[in-house]
Each structure stands twice: as structure tokens, then as C-alpha cells.
Design a protein around this motif. Sequence first.
Motif, mmCIF file in Angstrom:
data_model
loop_
_atom_site.group_PDB
_atom_site.id
_atom_site.type_symbol
_atom_site.label_atom_id
_atom_site.label_comp_id
_atom_site.label_asym_id
_atom_site.label_seq_id
_atom_site.Cartn_x
_atom_site.Cartn_y
_atom_site.Cartn_z
ATOM 1 N N UNK A 125 0.835 -1.211 0.000
ATOM 2 C CA UNK A 125 0.000 0.000 0.000
ATOM 3 C C UNK A 125 0.867 1.258 0.000
ATOM 4 N N UNK A 126 1.871 1.294 0.893
ATOM 5 C CA UNK A 126 2.664 2.503 1.070
ATOM 6 C C UNK A 126 3.600 2.736 -0.112
ATOM 7 N N UNK A 127 4.178 1.655 -0.661
ATOM 8 C CA UNK A 127 5.094 1.800 -1.794
ATOM 9 C C UNK A 127 4.367 2.397 -2.998
ATOM 10 N N UNK A 128 3.210 1.851 -3.342
ATOM 11 C CA UNK A 128 2.453 2.363 -4.485
ATOM 12 C C UNK A 128 1.983 3.789 -4.216
ATOM 13 N N UNK A 129 1.522 4.034 -2.992
ATOM 14 C CA UNK A 129 1.080 5.364 -2.580
ATOM 15 C C UNK A 129 2.199 6.380 -2.806
ATOM 16 N N UNK A 130 3.404 6.065 -2.308
ATOM 17 C CA UNK A 130 4.527 6.995 -2.413
ATOM 18 C C UNK A 130 4.959 7.205 -3.856
ATOM 19 N N UNK A 131 5.002 6.117 -4.621
ATOM 20 C CA UNK A 131 5.527 6.197 -5.984
ATOM 21 C C UNK A 131 4.616 6.964 -6.927
ATOM 22 N N UNK B 181 -5.254 -0.660 -3.649
ATOM 23 C CA UNK B 181 -5.710 0.376 -2.725
ATOM 24 C C UNK B 181 -4.720 1.537 -2.668
ATOM 25 N N UNK B 182 -3.417 1.238 -2.751
ATOM 26 C CA UNK B 182 -2.415 2.294 -2.764
ATOM 27 C C UNK B 182 -2.540 3.190 -3.975
ATOM 28 N N UNK B 183 -2.864 2.600 -5.132
ATOM 29 C CA UNK B 183 -3.093 3.397 -6.336
ATOM 30 C C UNK B 183 -4.283 4.334 -6.136
ATOM 31 N N UNK B 184 -5.368 3.810 -5.586
ATOM 32 C CA UNK B 184 -6.526 4.660 -5.327
ATOM 33 C C UNK B 184 -6.207 5.774 -4.345
ATOM 34 N N UNK B 185 -5.478 5.435 -3.282
ATOM 35 C CA UNK B 185 -5.122 6.435 -2.273
ATOM 36 C C UNK B 185 -4.233 7.525 -2.856
ATOM 37 N N UNK C 238 -13.017 4.926 -6.674
ATOM 38 C CA UNK C 238 -13.468 3.674 -7.293
ATOM 39 C C UNK C 238 -12.389 2.608 -7.258
ATOM 40 N N UNK C 239 -11.146 2.997 -7.562
ATOM 41 C CA UNK C 239 -10.038 2.044 -7.510
ATOM 42 C C UNK C 239 -9.834 1.536 -6.090
ATOM 43 N N UNK C 240 -9.929 2.441 -5.126
ATOM 44 C CA UNK C 240 -9.789 2.049 -3.718
ATOM 45 C C UNK C 240 -10.883 1.064 -3.325
ATOM 46 N N UNK C 241 -12.084 1.299 -3.833
ATOM 47 C CA UNK C 241 -13.214 0.404 -3.559
ATOM 48 C C UNK C 241 -12.951 -0.990 -4.136
ATOM 49 N N UNK C 242 -12.452 -1.043 -5.355
ATOM 50 C CA UNK C 242 -12.146 -2.335 -5.989
ATOM 51 C C UNK C 242 -11.078 -3.075 -5.184
ATOM 52 N N UNK C 243 -10.023 -2.364 -4.789
ATOM 53 C CA UNK C 243 -8.973 -2.986 -3.990
ATOM 54 C C UNK C 243 -9.498 -3.529 -2.672
#
Length: 518
Positions: free
Chosen positions: A62-68, A116-120, A91-96
Motif C-alpha cells: 500500500x505505502x510503496x504504491x502510494x509513495x511512488x 488500494x495504494x493506487x486509489x489512495x 473507485x479504484x480504492x473500492x475495488x482494492x
Amino acid sequence: MAAVTSEKSVAPDPRRWWALGALVTSMLVLGFDMTILNVALPTMADQLDASTGEQQWMADAYVVVFAALMLPTGLLGDRFGRRRMLITGLGIFLVGSLIGALVGSVALVVAARAVMGLGAALVMPLAMSVLPALFGPGERTKAIGIVSAASALGLPLGPIVGGFLLDHFWWGSIFLINVPMVAIGITACVLLLPETRDPSAPKVDALSTALTATGLAALVYGIIEAPGRGWSDPLVVGALSASVVLIGALVLRERRLVRPMLDLSLLAHRGFLLNTLAATLVMFVLSGLMFVLPPYLQAVQGNDALGTGLRLLPMMGGLVVAARGTEPLVRRFGAPAVISAGLTVLAFAAILGSRTTAGSGYGFVALWLSIAGLGFGFAVVPAMDAALGALPVDRAGSGSGLLMTVRQVGSAVGIALLGSLLSGVYADRLDTGGLPGPAADAASDSVVAAHLVAERTGAPGLVESANSAYAHGMDVVLLVGGVAALVAALLVAAFLPRSGRGTASGADMAPAPADVRQ
């Protein structure tokens, strides 16, 4: 990350406070998803047979994708519409969240957390950037403060909500709880938010985005795999070497671009650099601590999931108290003094905590957790505010983007590095004598696995050895964090200028408002 196009007066929209409620709901979900998994990891390790390294990946994906992706996704909102991309992110967060609730393997949980990290990464910057379209200058600071408070409130709520759900439902419920809240946020955004964009914003740099994501992922992978494989293992060496090459290529590319995605020239400002490092170190220690402490409280101390969540409250309470009391101290003594004092308090708490044993009573744990929370709050809030205050006004937007990205990198590396340190120390101290090879390997994976092996094999003394080994590993992690915080405190005291005294309001000093682009 969003660029606000104008500071001119915005006509009041009667729906703006309802829209703010939607953003508060969204930020609350992001806040407690940073911590809700930690209290669930011991249960998931038991039911999914997850090693310590796999638990690190469940937390770090979650954190790696969020940061990147935080910076490039913010630019997508600028170009294609902030409301549209905010809804897409939710929507992406919901899917995750749905994937995480329904799967039954470690790999798929890691994949769900990455989604979820992408959505966040879309929601965090864009939730802040739409506020200027809703509120005029007179109301904007209040709105920013409310949204910031919602994000901060989610941190202490995560372990409590997660503990309650785990005591009454299966572990997938920690993902499923996001669904109704995110659905409310999507509906409200569709009905209430106006669309805004900035056509002049720079294009998303796909190559820089790829270099950031792959470089950070390779770094985290190498750190997580090192305790099990050995630091000289070709795969570990290859991953760490690749991370150096990829991140080096990113730096070279960004320095050559006219409008870089990561404006690394900002690091030439000494005040910005040192304050950013201080805030990042605090997130490094906090994320590592939130990873290693729940298994101690749950597996070693024998608390249930809800009890574990409640026992983390002293740290969150100290953090909230410090965040609220920082402003007058900064005004009186200046930001460098308060930051240095906060880091010193954090170092003292961590070194005190390194005396914890498997048999320590909770009173001692609550004591050093409360002190740690105070140190976190007194260090991170003024450090973030002072970092941006050290820059010219016209660089605040790019500066806050770099600051938030580096902070998230600190969180990811904290979980990876401190978690790996714990894993290595635990495996070295664990006594698996008399166990067959497969059982010994399983017990060495995590303290939860050791308890399961002891239950299945009846191995005498294994539980006591595992508890003692885990507590010792946690003590080493705390000691390393304490020494690092003390070194940072000395650097801040020695090199940050003393001329400025903080004057920002509490809302302005909160971490999240830095995401607003002006």
C-alpha cells in the motif's frame, strides 16, 4: 498534484459543507487504512500462514504504491479534471478493498493492498486540491483544517476499528468496512463537487513515474528478502543494485527537465532539506513501530485484536496532544528548538522502550508509548510546516509534493528495514533445538508461526523462547530508532537557523494542508 489556478473570491456554494463531508469520509478511510492492517497482521499470519517478510509486503504494498504514484496521479487530476480523477481514485480504492475482503492468499492480499495504494495516491492530493473551488479564502483554512483532522483521526481509529472487526468477524472485514464509506464518498463527489482542472499543468512523465515505482519497489524487496536469504544473496544484491541504478537515473533525469515531476533542486534549501529529513525520520520510526508492536501485544502478551488496538491508544493520544500544543511552543521558542526537543523526546521514549521484555506489564509499555506519541507530534508537525516555510512562496506547490512523497518513502522503508531487522534478530535468538527441519523453519518465520508450531508439536519451551526472541528483536528495533532520532535531533539543533519563529495557525501547521497547490 494539484495546481490551484486562482486565489480570487469563490462564490459560496450552499452544498459546499456537504461536499466537505464527502471529502472528510474519504480522508478518514485513508487515515485508518494506514494503521488498520497492523492490528490484523497477527491474525492474518495465523490464518494465511504468512511469514514476517510476507507480512511486511502486506503492509508495504500500500505505502510503496502510494509513495511512488502520488505526484503523477495529482498531475492527472490537473489535466483531466480533479473531480473526475478523485472519483476514479475512490473507485479504484473500492475495488482494492473488495479484492482484499474476498481473497484467501498472501499474494492476492498484497495485490489488493497495491490497488488500494493506487486509489489512495489519487484521493490524497486531489481531495485537498478541490477545496479552493468550494471555499473562498475566508473559509478555506477552516475547511483544510477539518479535512486534515479527518486524516489524522483515522490513524488512532484504525487499530480500534480493526480490533473490533477481528473480534466479531473474519479478517477480510478490515477491507470490507471501506466499501460503504467509499461508496458514500463517491456518491457525494458525483452529486456535490464541481469540476476543476489546470490545462497548463505539466504532462505526466511516464518514464520518471516508472523509475520511481520500480526503484522504490526494488529497494523494499531487497531489504525485506535480506534476512531470509542473506545480504550476499544474488537476488538481494541484484535488487538493491537495481534500486540504486533506477533511483540514480531518476535523479539525473529530473535534474535535466525544465518542469520536473520531482523538483530536486528544492533540496538545495538547507531549511527545507533538514526539516524534510526530520519529518521523514519520524515517519520511518512511526511506521516501523506500528509494524512491530501489534504482534508483541497480541502474540507475546496474549491480548485479543480489540485489546491490542486499545493498547495502542496512549501513543496516538500523545501524538494528538502534542499536535495541538505545538503552535504556542513554536511561537515562543522557534521551530528548530521544538523539532529538536520532539526528536529528543522520541529518542528517550524509544531507548526506554528498548528495556521491554516478554514479561513487562502493560503499564510500562503505555508509559513509553505515551512519551513516544508526544515526541512524534512535537517533531513532525513543526518540521513539515517549517520545511515549506523555508521555500519561496512560488515553490510551495512543488515543495509540498516532494515533502509528502519523501514522507511516504520513509514509511515504506521504515516498515521494510525495521521489520527486517526484527526478523533477523528474532530468527537468530529463537531456540529451535529438537524440532524437525520444516517445523524449525516455520517457527523462525514469525512469533505467530512459532506459537502454532508449539501447539501442534508440543515442543517444550518453544513459546517462551519465541516470546523472548521477539521481545529482544523489538528492543533492538527501538534502540536503533532511538539512536537515529537522537542523531537527527543533534543535526537539527546544530544546523537549522534560529531566526524565524513559527506563526502558523494550528490548521496551517497540520501535515495534510501542504498538499494544496497555490
